[in-house]
Design a protein around this motif. Sequence first.
Motif, PDB file in Angstrom:
ATOM      1  N   VAL A 164      12.955 -12.608  -3.667  1.00  7.13           N
ATOM      2  CA  VAL A 164      11.607 -12.062  -3.769  1.00  7.13           C
ATOM      3  C   VAL A 164      11.548 -11.102  -4.948  1.00  7.13           C
ATOM      4  N   ARG A 165      10.353 -10.949  -5.497  1.00  7.73           N
ATOM      5  CA  ARG A 165      10.159 -10.133  -6.691  1.00  7.73           C
ATOM      6  C   ARG A 165      10.392  -8.651  -6.396  1.00  7.73           C
ATOM      7  N   PRO A 166      10.724  -7.869  -7.431  1.00  7.56           N
ATOM      8  CA  PRO A 166      10.934  -6.429  -7.219  1.00  7.56           C
ATOM      9  C   PRO A 166       9.762  -5.750  -6.535  1.00  7.56           C
ATOM     10  N   ALA A 172       8.238  -3.422   0.706  1.00  9.37           N
ATOM     11  CA  ALA A 172       8.963  -3.422   1.977  1.00  9.37           C
ATOM     12  C   ALA A 172       9.362  -2.020   2.424  1.00  9.37           C
ATOM     13  N   ARG A 173       9.297  -1.058   1.531  1.00  6.30           N
ATOM     14  CA  ARG A 173       9.633   0.323   1.898  1.00  6.30           C
ATOM     15  C   ARG A 173       8.504   0.992   2.690  1.00  6.30           C
ATOM     16  N   LEU A 174       7.335   0.375   2.691  1.00  6.76           N
ATOM     17  CA  LEU A 174       6.184   0.957   3.384  1.00  6.76           C
ATOM     18  C   LEU A 174       6.182   0.554   4.850  1.00  6.76           C
ATOM     19  N   ALA A 175       5.961   1.508   5.724  1.00  6.38           N
ATOM     20  CA  ALA A 175       5.941   1.242   7.164  1.00  6.38           C
ATOM     21  C   ALA A 175       4.679   0.479   7.549  1.00  6.38           C
ATOM     22  N   TYR A 176       4.763  -0.236   8.654  1.00  4.03           N
ATOM     23  CA  TYR A 176       3.592  -0.925   9.181  1.00  4.03           C
ATOM     24  C   TYR A 176       2.485   0.103   9.429  1.00  4.03           C
ATOM     25  N   PRO A 177       1.279  -0.136   8.927  1.00  4.24           N
ATOM     26  CA  PRO A 177       0.228   0.896   9.015  1.00  4.24           C
ATOM     27  C   PRO A 177      -0.185   1.177  10.459  1.00  4.24           C
ATOM     28  N   PRO A 178      -0.410   2.438  10.776  1.00  6.94           N
ATOM     29  CA  PRO A 178      -0.844   2.784  12.139  1.00  6.94           C
ATOM     30  C   PRO A 178      -2.142   2.073  12.507  1.00  6.94           C
ATOM     31  N   LEU A 179      -2.250   1.744  13.779  1.00  2.00           N
ATOM     32  CA  LEU A 179      -3.433   1.017  14.248  1.00  2.00           C
ATOM     33  C   LEU A 179      -3.784   1.478  15.645  1.00  2.00           C
ATOM     34  N   ASP A 180      -5.077   1.752  15.865  1.00  4.37           N
ATOM     35  CA  ASP A 180      -5.543   2.023  17.225  1.00  4.37           C
ATOM     36  C   ASP A 180      -6.702   1.085  17.526  1.00  4.37           C
ATOM     37  N   GLY A 181      -7.210   1.166  18.715  1.00  3.62           N
ATOM     38  CA  GLY A 181      -8.211   0.216  19.153  1.00  3.62           C
ATOM     39  C   GLY A 181      -9.599   0.446  18.617  1.00  3.62           C
ATOM     40  N   ARG A 265      -1.399 -19.691   4.420  1.00  4.49           N
ATOM     41  CA  ARG A 265      -0.546 -20.855   4.473  1.00  4.49           C
ATOM     42  C   ARG A 265       0.897 -20.414   4.694  1.00  4.49           C
ATOM     43  N   SER A 266       1.766 -21.384   4.956  1.00  2.00           N
ATOM     44  CA  SER A 266       3.165 -21.040   5.222  1.00  2.00           C
ATOM     45  C   SER A 266       4.096 -21.642   4.187  1.00  2.00           C
ATOM     46  N   GLY A 267       3.716 -21.469   2.901  1.00  4.34           N
ATOM     47  CA  GLY A 267       4.632 -21.815   1.830  1.00  4.34           C
ATOM     48  C   GLY A 267       5.865 -20.935   1.874  1.00  4.34           C
ATOM     49  N   ALA A 268       6.931 -21.391   1.247  1.00  4.97           N
ATOM     50  CA  ALA A 268       8.214 -20.694   1.353  1.00  4.97           C
ATOM     51  C   ALA A 268       8.141 -19.257   0.847  1.00  4.97           C
ATOM     52  N   SER A 269       7.495 -19.038  -0.298  1.00  6.66           N
ATOM     53  CA  SER A 269       7.425 -17.670  -0.835  1.00  6.66           C
ATOM     54  C   SER A 269       6.605 -16.763   0.074  1.00  6.66           C
ATOM     55  N   SER A 270       5.502 -17.270   0.606  1.00  4.09           N
ATOM     56  CA  SER A 270       4.672 -16.455   1.504  1.00  4.09           C
ATOM     57  C   SER A 270       5.453 -16.056   2.744  1.00  4.09           C
ATOM     58  N   VAL A 271       6.156 -17.018   3.357  1.00  6.28           N
ATOM     59  CA  VAL A 271       6.919 -16.724   4.567  1.00  6.28           C
ATOM     60  C   VAL A 271       8.047 -15.748   4.256  1.00  6.28           C
ATOM     61  N   SER A 272       8.713 -15.917   3.116  1.00  5.21           N
ATOM     62  CA  SER A 272       9.793 -15.000   2.750  1.00  5.21           C
ATOM     63  C   SER A 272       9.269 -13.583   2.538  1.00  5.21           C
ATOM     64  N   GLU A 273       8.122 -13.454   1.875  1.00  3.41           N
ATOM     65  CA  GLU A 273       7.572 -12.130   1.625  1.00  3.41           C
ATOM     66  C   GLU A 273       7.070 -11.485   2.907  1.00  3.41           C
ATOM     67  N   LEU A 274       6.488 -12.256   3.806  1.00  2.21           N
ATOM     68  CA  LEU A 274       6.085 -11.721   5.107  1.00  2.21           C
ATOM     69  C   LEU A 274       7.293 -11.169   5.862  1.00  2.21           C
ATOM     70  N   ALA A 275       8.417 -11.871   5.762  1.00  2.00           N
ATOM     71  CA  ALA A 275       9.613 -11.439   6.486  1.00  2.00           C
ATOM     72  C   ALA A 275      10.233 -10.197   5.848  1.00  2.00           C
TER      73      ALA A 275
END
Length: 366
Positions: A164-166, A172-181, A265-275
Amino acid sequence: MTKTILLTAGGTGGHLFPAEALATELVRRGWTVDLATDERADKYGARFPARDVHIIASETLRSRSPLALLRTLLSLARGTLQAFGVIRRIRPAVVVGFGGYPTFPPMMAARLARVPSILHEANAVMGRANRMLARGVDAVATSVPIAGLDAGLAAKVRETGNPVRPMVIEAARLAYPPLDGAGPFHLLVFGGSQGARFFSELMPEALALMPADKRARLRLVQQCRPEDLDRVRKQLETLGVHAELAAFFTDLPMRLAGAHLILCRSGASSVSELAVIGRPSILVPLPHALDQDQSANARVLEAVGGAWPIDQKNLTPQALADRLGSLMDDPETLAAAARAAAGQGKADAVARLADLVEQVAAQSKT
């Protein structure tokens, strides 16, 4: 030993982005990198860290008619001669292919010139072009385990992950953003590097079926094809949806990091970056693909609870409205899916692949 590596990739983001990541790492290690690709790279490869970009003739087999087959063979033969000339001129230590028919001529030329070569297979199934080339290469790097390979081919496989690109590593260093209802809900929708009309048609219809209070919470970022932008923008404005639309986002990794949920979509780069970034997703594999590679990619994240794949034929506006509504009310499920996706990420894939390139280069000189 020559300090030049020739990378070859089809000119779409899914092929160029992992090649760009490897090029960046190899340059950091003191190598000179050239790129062999097709004319589409003008859009997605502008920042590629290559000394030279060589546009090589290639052609996808579009039909089984004798005329189409002849046209394809002639184009590939012309491209192979072009690539052979490039290889004789720059004398690379290794040629590395990232898939797509534009990689076929340079990889064949490497074989004819007896230059060591590596194929990288980003998907969970091996593509047709890579299957044709795999037996002539020194190593096959994969993103995930690939089942069904015969013993001879399996012996060449090294699971490195998908580079994956730099900017993805930074995101990836950023935490999942807080979420409430009740607070804003950030939804990112994109269809791969070339967009997806399906999402442009689906989203306004689906959002129209959602309660007004949920639409008011949405902060939508969506990729649309240029010809669809005005229509989708007007539809979303009518619905009162806060939306940012564009034909292409150069900062997509940061958009991923800032999202509570991604539809794509679930192309390889998209799935890798999501992970690697660790974000939950609704994945819609591209239908009618001969290899069903996107379906296989989606199952990798589904198996660990990091994504919800839905076949395009089943993703009606009502189905999407219902799924979005339920997930918006369930922050814990989204956060758990984000953690599960992150557990599949291989942030060090580029270093692993660069190590393999250097090993093959060194072995060729022993």
